[in-house]
Design a protein around this motif. Structure first.
Motif, PDB file in Angstrom:
ATOM      1  N   LYS A 132       0.044  24.235 -15.071  1.00  0.00           N
ATOM      2  CA  LYS A 132       0.468  23.344 -13.989  1.00  0.00           C
ATOM      3  C   LYS A 132      -0.652  23.277 -12.950  1.00  0.00           C
ATOM      4  N   TYR A 133      -0.530  22.331 -12.030  1.00  0.00           N
ATOM      5  CA  TYR A 133      -1.485  22.222 -10.933  1.00  0.00           C
ATOM      6  C   TYR A 133      -1.440  23.495 -10.090  1.00  0.00           C
ATOM      7  N   PRO A 134      -2.599  24.132  -9.842  1.00  0.00           N
ATOM      8  CA  PRO A 134      -2.621  25.434  -9.151  1.00  0.00           C
ATOM      9  C   PRO A 134      -2.568  25.295  -7.633  1.00  0.00           C
ATOM     10  N   SER A 135      -1.463  24.831  -7.115  1.00  0.00           N
ATOM     11  CA  SER A 135      -1.362  24.507  -5.687  1.00  0.00           C
ATOM     12  C   SER A 135      -1.629  25.708  -4.793  1.00  0.00           C
ATOM     13  N   ALA A 136      -1.148  26.900  -5.166  1.00  0.00           N
ATOM     14  CA  ALA A 136      -1.347  28.081  -4.315  1.00  0.00           C
ATOM     15  C   ALA A 136      -2.825  28.459  -4.232  1.00  0.00           C
ATOM     16  N   LEU A 137      -3.561  28.307  -5.316  1.00  0.00           N
ATOM     17  CA  LEU A 137      -4.992  28.599  -5.288  1.00  0.00           C
ATOM     18  C   LEU A 137      -5.724  27.607  -4.391  1.00  0.00           C
ATOM     19  N   ILE A 138      -5.356  26.349  -4.485  1.00  0.00           N
ATOM     20  CA  ILE A 138      -6.012  25.326  -3.681  1.00  0.00           C
ATOM     21  C   ILE A 138      -5.700  25.528  -2.199  1.00  0.00           C
ATOM     22  N   GLU A 139      -4.456  25.856  -1.886  1.00  0.00           N
ATOM     23  CA  GLU A 139      -4.087  26.103  -0.496  1.00  0.00           C
ATOM     24  C   GLU A 139      -4.821  27.317   0.069  1.00  0.00           C
ATOM     25  N   ALA A 140      -4.934  28.371  -0.734  1.00  0.00           N
ATOM     26  CA  ALA A 140      -5.665  29.565  -0.295  1.00  0.00           C
ATOM     27  C   ALA A 140      -7.134  29.235  -0.064  1.00  0.00           C
ATOM     28  N   PHE A 141      -7.724  28.432  -0.948  1.00  0.00           N
ATOM     29  CA  PHE A 141      -9.110  28.010  -0.787  1.00  0.00           C
ATOM     30  C   PHE A 141      -9.291  27.220   0.513  1.00  0.00           C
ATOM     31  N   GLU A 142      -8.394  26.300   0.768  1.00  0.00           N
ATOM     32  CA  GLU A 142      -8.517  25.465   1.964  1.00  0.00           C
ATOM     33  C   GLU A 142      -8.373  26.285   3.243  1.00  0.00           C
ATOM     34  N   ARG A 143      -7.531  27.323   3.220  1.00  0.00           N
ATOM     35  CA  ARG A 143      -7.321  28.163   4.403  1.00  0.00           C
ATOM     36  C   ARG A 143      -8.242  29.376   4.414  1.00  0.00           C
ATOM     37  N   LYS A 144      -8.965  29.589   3.305  1.00  0.00           N
ATOM     38  CA  LYS A 144      -9.815  30.781   3.128  1.00  0.00           C
ATOM     39  C   LYS A 144      -8.991  32.055   3.284  1.00  0.00           C
ATOM     40  N   GLN A 145      -7.790  32.029   2.681  1.00  0.00           N
ATOM     41  CA  GLN A 145      -6.864  33.150   2.702  1.00  0.00           C
ATOM     42  C   GLN A 145      -7.152  34.083   1.532  1.00  0.00           C
ATOM     43  N   ILE A 147      -6.242  36.441  -1.410  1.00  0.00           N
ATOM     44  CA  ILE A 147      -5.074  36.439  -2.292  1.00  0.00           C
ATOM     45  C   ILE A 147      -5.311  37.373  -3.475  1.00  0.00           C
ATOM     46  N   PHE A 148      -4.227  37.719  -4.149  1.00  0.00           N
ATOM     47  CA  PHE A 148      -4.330  38.530  -5.359  1.00  0.00           C
ATOM     48  C   PHE A 148      -3.149  38.245  -6.268  1.00  0.00           C
ATOM     49  N   MET A 149      -3.329  38.536  -7.545  1.00  0.00           N
ATOM     50  CA  MET A 149      -2.257  38.416  -8.514  1.00  0.00           C
ATOM     51  C   MET A 149      -1.349  39.625  -8.370  1.00  0.00           C
ATOM     52  N   PHE A 150      -0.052  39.401  -8.404  1.00  0.00           N
ATOM     53  CA  PHE A 150       0.935  40.440  -8.151  1.00  0.00           C
ATOM     54  C   PHE A 150       1.212  41.238  -9.416  1.00  0.00           C
ATOM     55  N   GLU A 151       0.916  42.534  -9.363  1.00  0.00           N
ATOM     56  CA  GLU A 151       1.174  43.425 -10.491  1.00  0.00           C
ATOM     57  C   GLU A 151       2.679  43.589 -10.693  1.00  0.00           C
ATOM     58  N   GLN A 152       3.154  43.376 -11.939  1.00  0.00           N
ATOM     59  CA  GLN A 152       4.597  43.380 -12.184  1.00  0.00           C
ATOM     60  C   GLN A 152       5.101  44.634 -12.885  1.00  0.00           C
ATOM     61  N   LEU A 153       4.214  45.582 -13.136  1.00  0.00           N
ATOM     62  CA  LEU A 153       4.654  46.890 -13.611  1.00  0.00           C
ATOM     63  C   LEU A 153       5.115  47.728 -12.419  1.00  0.00           C
ATOM     64  N   SER A 231       2.683  34.086  -6.064  1.00  0.00           N
ATOM     65  CA  SER A 231       4.040  34.169  -6.592  1.00  0.00           C
ATOM     66  C   SER A 231       4.025  34.704  -8.026  1.00  0.00           C
ATOM     67  N   LYS A 232       4.775  35.766  -8.267  1.00  0.00           N
ATOM     68  CA  LYS A 232       4.825  36.324  -9.622  1.00  0.00           C
ATOM     69  C   LYS A 232       5.590  35.409 -10.571  1.00  0.00           C
ATOM     70  N   ASP A 233       6.356  34.466 -10.041  1.00  0.00           N
ATOM     71  CA  ASP A 233       7.068  33.516 -10.887  1.00  0.00           C
ATOM     72  C   ASP A 233       6.158  32.402 -11.389  1.00  0.00           C
ATOM     73  N   GLU A 234       5.170  32.027 -10.565  1.00  0.00           N
ATOM     74  CA  GLU A 234       4.254  30.956 -10.951  1.00  0.00           C
ATOM     75  C   GLU A 234       2.945  31.473 -11.532  1.00  0.00           C
ATOM     76  N   TYR A 235       2.519  32.645 -11.063  1.00  0.00           N
ATOM     77  CA  TYR A 235       1.273  33.246 -11.543  1.00  0.00           C
ATOM     78  C   TYR A 235       1.666  34.540 -12.247  1.00  0.00           C
ATOM     79  N   ASN A 236       2.095  34.362 -13.490  1.00  0.00           N
ATOM     80  CA  ASN A 236       2.812  35.419 -14.190  1.00  0.00           C
ATOM     81  C   ASN A 236       1.889  36.218 -15.111  1.00  0.00           C
TER      82      ASN A 236
END
Length: 273
Positions: A132-145, A147-153, A231-236
């Motif tokens: 899908k379109y990676p909206s969270a990555l693009i938003e983080a890039f635009e804000r220079k926020q 970010i990290f992938m959420f470990e689900q273990l 989001s662990k639901d979108e970036y799984n």
């Protein structure tokens, strides 16, 4: 998968600082996975971005040509360019431990080689696909926020618990950091502090494996930059053989999930060609 990767062709266009940049640490064992990850990103974002390839120590002229045949606009970052930056920013006489671990294992090239560059830098592991379109990555890039992938273990992949690291060694970390997707500002990294924290870790956790040390250091940097989890639901992250990645933005395949990744998941990218 390798045979199909050799057939793929694409391009990147009109790149400027206003568009996102993807960074990969890869090599002779992963080049085809990197190409499929890039191809899946293009399918859902478009071609208006850039890609930097950093070597895990195994990229030679043959591997470089595989990337260039797929997409001539991909930049292969030379070892000479990296070494020049390292000598300027973390010279070995002042930062022996950071230089030591970089030579120890390729994991640390992801931490050091990519993120020693100024500004906001995003790195991706190769064994993931976009659906899908990676909206969270693009938003983080635009804000220079950061970010990290959420470990689900249940446990973070650190040398010790977050509580022990803080109470015993005054090392601040963020729980649940997975290194599959990481972005933060290289200008804001305190390498003197990072060298000291690494020294403490190596002296007190002598049996720690490279991945644990690298994830701990990465988490410390992210803590200092107020990083937010994707989001662990979108970036799984998939760990087992049973997967359902149909509606996810990104699927990251590790451990037993490698089997369905190599047998079927990458083929979904071909369906969109």
């Amino acid at each position: 998968m390798k045979r199909e990767a050799l057939k793929l062709r694409n391009y990147l266009s009109n790149y400027s600082k206003d568009n996102i940049q993807l960074n990969f640490l890869t090599g002779k064992n992963y080049w085809h996975q990197t190409i499929f990850c890039i191809e899946s990103f293009i399918q859902h974002y478009g071609n208006n971005f850039s890609v930097n390839i950093y070597s895990d120590g195994t990229i030679n002229d043959e591997i470089e040509s595989l990337f260039k045949n797929y997409c001539k606009e991909i930049e292969i970052v030379s070892n000479e360019k990296i070494e020049t930056k390292l000598q300027r920013i973390i010279p070995i006489k002042d930062f022996p431990y950071l230089n030591q671990v970089r030579a120890w294992h390729p994991f640390f090239r992801r931490l050091i080689d990519i993120h020693i560059n100024p500004g906001w830098n995003l790195h991706l592991d190769s064994d993931m696909l976009f659906f899908k379109y990676p909206s969270a990555l693009i938003e983080a890039f635009e804000r220079k926020q950061a970010i990290f992938m959420f470990e689900q273990l249940d446990d973070s992949y650190f040398v010790d618990s977050v509580v022990v690291l803080k109470e015993k060694f005054d090392i601040d970390t963020i729980e649940k950091v997975n290194g599959g997707i990481i972005a933060y500002n290289g200008d804001q990294v305190n390498y003197i502090d990072l060298e000291e924290k690494l020294k403490v870790i190596l002296q007190n956790y002598k049996t720690a494996i490279p991945a644990e040390v690298e994830q701990t250091l990465m988490s410390h940097i992210l803590f200092n930059q107020y990083a937010k989890p994707l989001s662990k639901d979108e970036y799984n992250i998939f760990y087992g053989k049973d997967i359902n990645s149909g509606l996810k933005t990104v699927s990251h395949y590790i451990f037993k999930a490698k089997k369905p990744y190599f047998s079927q998941e990458w083929k979904r990218v071909l369906e969109n060609l």
